[in-house]
Scaffold this motif. Structure first.
Motif, short mmCIF file in Angstrom:
data_model
loop_
_atom_site.label_atom_id
_atom_site.label_comp_id
_atom_site.label_asym_id
_atom_site.label_seq_id
_atom_site.Cartn_x
_atom_site.Cartn_y
_atom_site.Cartn_z
N GLN A 1 8.29 -24.37 77.30
CA GLN A 1 7.00 -24.77 77.84
C GLN A 1 5.89 -24.32 76.90
O GLN A 1 5.80 -23.15 76.55
N SER B 1 -0.50 -23.25 78.49
CA SER B 1 -1.65 -24.10 78.83
C SER B 1 -2.82 -23.91 77.87
O SER B 1 -3.54 -24.88 77.60
N ILE C 1 3.26 -31.88 81.27
CA ILE C 1 3.85 -31.49 82.56
C ILE C 1 2.78 -31.79 83.60
O ILE C 1 1.78 -31.06 83.68
N SER D 1 -0.35 -27.91 80.35
CA SER D 1 0.94 -27.55 79.74
C SER D 1 1.72 -28.77 79.29
O SER D 1 1.56 -29.86 79.82
N SER E 1 2.41 -31.42 86.72
CA SER E 1 2.07 -30.42 87.75
C SER E 1 1.46 -29.16 87.16
O SER E 1 1.08 -28.26 87.90
N GLU E 2 1.35 -29.07 85.84
CA GLU E 2 0.91 -27.82 85.20
C GLU E 2 -0.40 -27.96 84.42
O GLU E 2 -0.65 -27.18 83.52
#
Length: 98
Positions: A24, A27, A64, A70, A66-67
């Protein structure tokens, strides 16, 4: 030359495909990447050159949803083997936009 970014992240499995692994992108790095204009690509992906250890390859990072800022970075098996990476290992990564 386009900018590069460095970060460390743990190797994780993809939930629906456990033989696919990814890192990942943090962010803060993702937010910086998003500020740089890039040509549009499928699924909102961004083309990058990645270096982990002594291995360098070209791939894409994918947002991503939902992030927020990120992204996830797929890490193919050849790279994992070459660098001795296993599930949960933390990798030092450099990505450069291409």
């Amino acid at each position: 030359m386009k900018p590069s970014f460095e970060f460390a992240a743990g190797l994780e499995p993809w939930e629906s495909k456990p033989n696919v692994y990814f890192l990942q992108v943090p962010s803060d790095v993702g937010a910086s990447v998003k500020e740089i204009p890039t040509p549009p690509r499928g699924f909102g992906s961004i083309a990058v050159e990645v270096t982990i250890g002594t291995t360098t390859w070209n791939t894409s990072i994918f947002p991503i949803s939902s992030e927020g800022d990120s992204f996830f970075l797929p890490v193919k098996m050849a790279v994992r083997r070459a660098e001795g990476l296993e599930l949960g290992d933390v990798a030092e990564v450099t990505i450069q936009l291409v």
